[in-house]
Write a protein that holds these residues in place. Structure first.
Motif, short mmCIF file in Angstrom:
data_model
loop_
_atom_site.label_atom_id
_atom_site.label_comp_id
_atom_site.label_asym_id
_atom_site.label_seq_id
_atom_site.Cartn_x
_atom_site.Cartn_y
_atom_site.Cartn_z
N ASP A 199 26.89 17.19 16.90
CA ASP A 199 27.49 16.14 17.74
C ASP A 199 26.39 15.17 18.19
N TYR A 200 25.25 15.75 18.53
CA TYR A 200 24.12 14.96 19.00
C TYR A 200 23.65 14.02 17.88
N THR A 201 23.57 14.55 16.66
CA THR A 201 23.22 13.70 15.52
C THR A 201 24.17 12.51 15.44
N ALA A 202 25.48 12.80 15.54
CA ALA A 202 26.47 11.73 15.40
C ALA A 202 26.24 10.65 16.45
N SER A 203 25.96 11.09 17.66
CA SER A 203 25.78 10.14 18.73
C SER A 203 24.48 9.33 18.54
N LEU A 204 23.41 10.00 18.09
CA LEU A 204 22.15 9.30 17.85
C LEU A 204 22.28 8.31 16.69
N VAL A 205 22.98 8.73 15.65
CA VAL A 205 23.20 7.83 14.50
C VAL A 205 24.06 6.66 14.95
N GLU A 213 32.37 2.88 16.84
CA GLU A 213 32.89 4.06 17.55
C GLU A 213 32.25 5.31 16.95
N ILE A 214 32.10 6.33 17.79
CA ILE A 214 31.63 7.64 17.32
C ILE A 214 32.80 8.60 17.46
N GLN A 215 33.20 9.20 16.35
CA GLN A 215 34.33 10.13 16.44
C GLN A 215 33.84 11.55 16.19
N ILE A 216 34.24 12.46 17.07
CA ILE A 216 33.89 13.86 16.92
C ILE A 216 35.19 14.61 16.61
N PRO A 270 31.95 3.66 22.32
CA PRO A 270 32.99 4.62 22.67
C PRO A 270 32.91 5.89 21.80
N VAL A 271 33.20 7.02 22.43
CA VAL A 271 33.23 8.29 21.70
C VAL A 271 34.68 8.77 21.73
N ARG A 272 35.19 9.14 20.56
CA ARG A 272 36.57 9.62 20.52
C ARG A 272 36.60 11.04 19.99
N LEU A 273 37.26 11.93 20.72
CA LEU A 273 37.37 13.32 20.29
C LEU A 273 38.73 13.48 19.61
#
Ligand code: ASP
Ligand code: MG
Length: 437
Positions: A199-205, A213-216, A270-273
């Motif tokens: 998740d951290y990788t996704a946010s840093l990328v 947007e960053i989607q998890i 924005p981060v979307r779960l």
């Protein structure tokens, strides 16, 4: 460009990997961040432990079992002889790399190199699969751009510069696949962002490329207002602010790695779960907005240890707290909660690796008491300072439960209460009944 991250269960079998293409293959340009297939990292940890303990037989047997699982997966995943062979060669090369450690000496460095194999395998297999079904995609090697510095903190400038260089080599590509979790350290060695770090990788990328947007993507339809394993009828929270989400992620909502909120917050992305099993569900959107004041969610964090330091010397003294905190700092042990009285201070920690050393040092400053098997129950929301009644509602719900520590006012987003883990279930249910009628 979107950044979309899928966890281990989303790539946990040939079937799931195939299903992933429905979510990934469309016209929206994106970087897909993948974890290792579920169970793989745990097994790699097991292998590393065998090697530490010089149990080569145990290591070899576990390596063989894991390799078997991968061989079976590629049998089911690929349909052409050509791709089956490519995938078999890939597996062969990774597993012979792991096996080589049974012959060499074994250190921390090798352990991290072994742990990296899971993400290297899942991403390469997914990329092969996309190619087999005729989808154009490019594998971006995370080891070329993800980097942590001497303090094990991500090196944002390095990441940005190098991922930009990687992307520039494939101007016409719309779909990139990369590894979560793995990185290099300041010595250039293979390292990682700690367990759950994809998740951290996704946010840093996301921050590095200024993603839209960053989607998890996980197996649950967003962050819930309480722990669905303990409380009936919880519901997903449609929207949270970065601050609220950070508190919840840290205090127990296992769905999101707590560090991953900050890079997104700083870059205002924005981060979307989202839920892989139910892609149409709204999930949880995390952004700068607050969806109004009030109590939004409850989370709980177990395995908490409380340490109380009592000293006559604290009375009217300055510098006492600094001395106490310096001890925790020296042992790199983060403090979660803190409460003070005129003659004592209580803190909680969840990492007890250096507990004995810390206690010995604290004894120089007063009498020390330690309590274990505690849980932090954390009530999260947007509590504007003027609004009254939140504390009353919370204490009313917990009137039959002994409370060891209370922390209120540290931020406007969190009230933390320390209870015995044995009382956690009752606390969560009772708070749920009172706060979310
Ligand atoms: N594969 C790593 C782990 O199991 C990273 C992750 O899944 O986020 O911890
Ligand atoms: Mg995870």
């Amino acid at each position: 460009m979107l950044v979309v991250k899928f966890g281990g269960t989303s790539v946990g079998s040939a079937e799931r990997i195939k299903a992933l293409t429905n979510l990934v293959v469309n016209d929206t340009p994106k970087i897909v961040v993948l974890s290792a297939m579920s169970g793989t990292t745990n097994t790699l940890v097991e292998i590393a432990n065998y090697l530490y303990n010089k149990n080569n037989e145990g290591a070899l047997e576990t390596i063989l079992q894991l390799e078997k699982k991968y061989k079976q997966t590629i049998e089911e995943l690929f349909s052409t002889v050509e791709y089956k062979q490519q995938a078999a060669d890939l597996i062969e090369s990774h597993f012979s790399y792991i096996r080589a450690f049974t012959k060499d000496q074994f250190t921390m460095f090798e352990e991290r190199a072994i742990l990296a194999q899971g993400e290297l395998l899942s991403t390469a297999l997914f990329n092969f699969y996309l190619h087999e079904i005729g989808v154009e995609s490019v594998l971006l090697p995370a080891l070329n751009f993800m980097r942590i510095n001497e303090d094990e903190e991500p090196d944002a400038a390095f990441i940005k510069e190098n991922i930009t260089l990687e992307l520039a080599q494939h101007k016409n590509c719309n779909l990139f696949i990369t590894q979560g979790y793995i990185c290099r350290n300041s010595f250039g060695e293979i390292d990682n962002l700690k367990r759950g770090g994809s998740d951290y990788t996704a946010s840093l990328v996301g921050a590095a490329i200024n993603a839209s947007e960053i989607q998890i993507w996980t197996d649950i339809d967003g962050m819930h207002n309480n722990d669905p394993r303990i409380v009936d009828k919880t519901h997903p929270i449609a929207q949270l602010s970065f601050d609220e989400a950070a508190e919840l992620a840290y205090f127990g909502a296992k769905i999101l790695h707590p560090s991953s909120v900050l890079p997104a917050k700083i870059s205002n992305i924005p981060v979307r779960l989202k839920n892989t099993m139910q892609p149409e569900a709204h999930g949880t959107l995390i952004n700068t907005e607050s969806s109004g004041t009030g109590i939004k969610a409850i989370a709980a964090k177990d395995n908490i240890t409380a340490i109380k330091i009592k000293s006559g010397r604290m009375l009217l003294a300055y510098g006492f707290l600094r001395k106490v905190f310096e001890i925790f700092e020296a042992y790199k042990t983060p403090i979660d909660m803190i409460t003070t009285s005129e003659v004592a201070v209580s803190v909680t920690i969840d990492d007890t690796k250096y507990l004995n050393e810390i206690i010995e040092e604290l004894k120089k400053y007063g009498t020390v008491d330690v309590d274990t098997n505690l849980t932090i129950v954390c009530v999260v929301g947007d509590f504007i300072a003027e609004s009254k009644g939140y504390a009353l509602q919370i204490f009313d719900a917990l009137q039959h439960i002994p409370i060891r520590m209370i922390s209120y006012g540290g931020s406007l987003h969190n009230v933390s209460l320390l209870v015995n883990t044995a009382d956690k279930k009752e606390a969560l249910i009772s708070l749920n009944n009172k706060l979310f009628k």
